[in-house]
Write a protein that holds these residues in place. Structure first.
Motif: not given
Ligand code: GLU
Ligand code: ZN
Length: 299
Positions: A99-101, A123-125, A132-136, A165-166
Motif C-alpha cells: 500500500t506504500c506511496t 508491507c512484507f514485514f 479500503s485502500i488500493h494495493k499493488a 528489489g521486490d
C-alpha cells in the motif's frame, strides 16, 4: 517452428528511428533464420497510450514492407492470462500486497538500485490491515544471482535483491506491469528469440526470474544498442524524436541497417524497398551488431 521472434511496440507515440531499428533487427534475425515474426501491441498502460498510435505504428510497419505472421496480439485484451500467472505466483507465496506511496518509499529506503529505490519490504514485514485502500502486488525476489548469455551484450549477471528489489506485478490502479505481461505473452506466443533494445537489458533478469517461477522456457536474448541523440539521450517522445516518415522508407531502412553495423553497400541506398529488404535478410549477421548499449547514427 524453431524460431519465433517478435516486435512489441508500446503505442505511446508514432515509431521513431529507435523503434524502427528494433523492428528491423528482430525482423531480419527472424527471416534470416526462416522463422516467424509476430507483432504484439503492448497497450497495457492505457494512461500513457496516445490515441491512434497503435494503428499508426501498424501502418508505418506496412509501409516499410514488414510482413508479420499470425494475428496481432493486444495486451489490453489479455488480463485473464495475467491473472492466471499472478495466481500461480501467489500459490508459491511469492506475492504480497503493498500500500506504500512513492513518498513513503522515498522516506524509508536509502538503497538505490538500477531502476530507482529498492523497495524496503515494508508491507512484507507489516501487512496493511486497511481493506479500503488500493494495493499493488509485489513479487519477492531472492538473493541469488541471475545470469544469462546475451547474443550481443555477452554474459549479464544481476542480483535481484541487491540491484532491483521486490518489484511490482500489478499496480495500485489495477494495471498489470510490463514485467509480468511480457513474460506471460512471450511464453503463450511461443517466442524463442527476443531481439530488442538494450534499454531492456536490465529488465531481462526480472523476466527470467518470473519465467523460472512460472515454469516457462527462457528465450534467447539479443539486445541491440538503442539509438540516441547526439547528446546521448535515448530517442523518445521526450527528446522530441522525429516520427519516421513513410516517404523514402528505403533510405531509412538503409540507415537502420547501417546503425546495426550491417555495412549496406552505398549502391543499395537507391535500390527499391524490396531490394533493400532482400539484401538485408540475406546479409543479416547478428555478430556485426555493435556491442554497445547505445549509439548515435553517424553520417
Ligand atoms: N513494449 C516495449 C517497448 O516498447 C518493448 C518490450 C519488449 O520488447 O520486451 O519498449
Ligand atoms: Zn508497501
Amino acid at each position: 517452428m524453431l524460431y519465433i521472434g517478435r516486435f512489441a511496440p508500446s503505442p505511446t507515440g508514432p515509431l521513431h528511428f529507435g523503434s524502427l531499428v528494433a523492428a528491423v533487427a528482430s525482423y531480419c534475425d527472424a527471416k534470416a533464420n526462416a522463422g516467424k515474426w509476430l507483432v504484439r501491441m503492448e497497450d497495457l498502460d492505457k494512461p500513457r497510450e496516445v490515441s491512434g498510435a497503435a494503428d499508426e505504428i501498424l501502418h508505418t510497419l506496412e509501409a516499410f514492407g514488414f510482413e508479420w505472421d499470425d494475428e496481432i496480439v493486444y495486451q489490453s485484451q489479455r488480463d485473464e492470462y495475467y491473472v492466471d500467472a499472478l495466481n500461480t505466483l501467489q500459490k508459491q507465496a511469492l506475492v504480497y500486497l503493498c500500500t506504500c506511496t512513492r513518498k513513503e518509499i522515498a522516506d524509508s529506503s536509502n538503497a538505490m538500485g538500477i531502476d530507482g529505490l529498492i523497495y524496503p519490504k515494508t508491507c512484507f514485514f507489516k501487512p496493511s490491515l486497511q481493506t479500503s485502500i488500493h494495493k499493488a502486488c509485489r513479487v519477492l525476489v531472492l538473493e541469488n544471482n541471475i545470469a544469462f548469455l546475451d547474443a550481443i551484450q555477452g554474459e549479464i549477471t544481476q542480483n535481484l535483491a541487491r540491484d532491483v528489489g521486490d518489484f511490482i506485478l500489478k499496480r495500485k490502479d489495477g494495471l498489470f506491469a510490463y514485467q509480468l505481461a511480457v513474460v506471460v505473452d512471450d511464453a503463450l506466443q511461443g517466442i524463442t528469440h527476443i531481439v530488442r533494445g538494450a534499454d531492456l537489458l536490465d529488465s531481462t533478469p526480472r523476466q527470467i526470474y518470473l519465467q523460472q517461477n512460472l515454469n516457462t522456457a527462457t528465450p534467447h536474448y539479443a539486445h541491440i544498442p538503442i539509438a540516441t541523440t547526439l547528446a546521448g539521450e535515448k530517442l523518445s517522445k521526450q527528446t522530441l524524436a522525429q516520427p519516421i516518415s513513410m516517404s523514402l522508407a528505403e533510405h531509412q531502412l538503409f540507415d537502420a541497417l547501417k546503425f546495426l553495423g550491417q555495412n549496406p553497400p552505398a549502391i543499395i541506398k537507391n535500390a527499391t524497398l524490396n531490394e533493400v529488404w532482400r539484401w538485408a535478410i540475406t546479409h543479416w549477421t547478428l555478430k556485426k551488431v555493435p556491442k554497445n548499449r547505445s549509439a548515435h547514427l553517424s553520417e
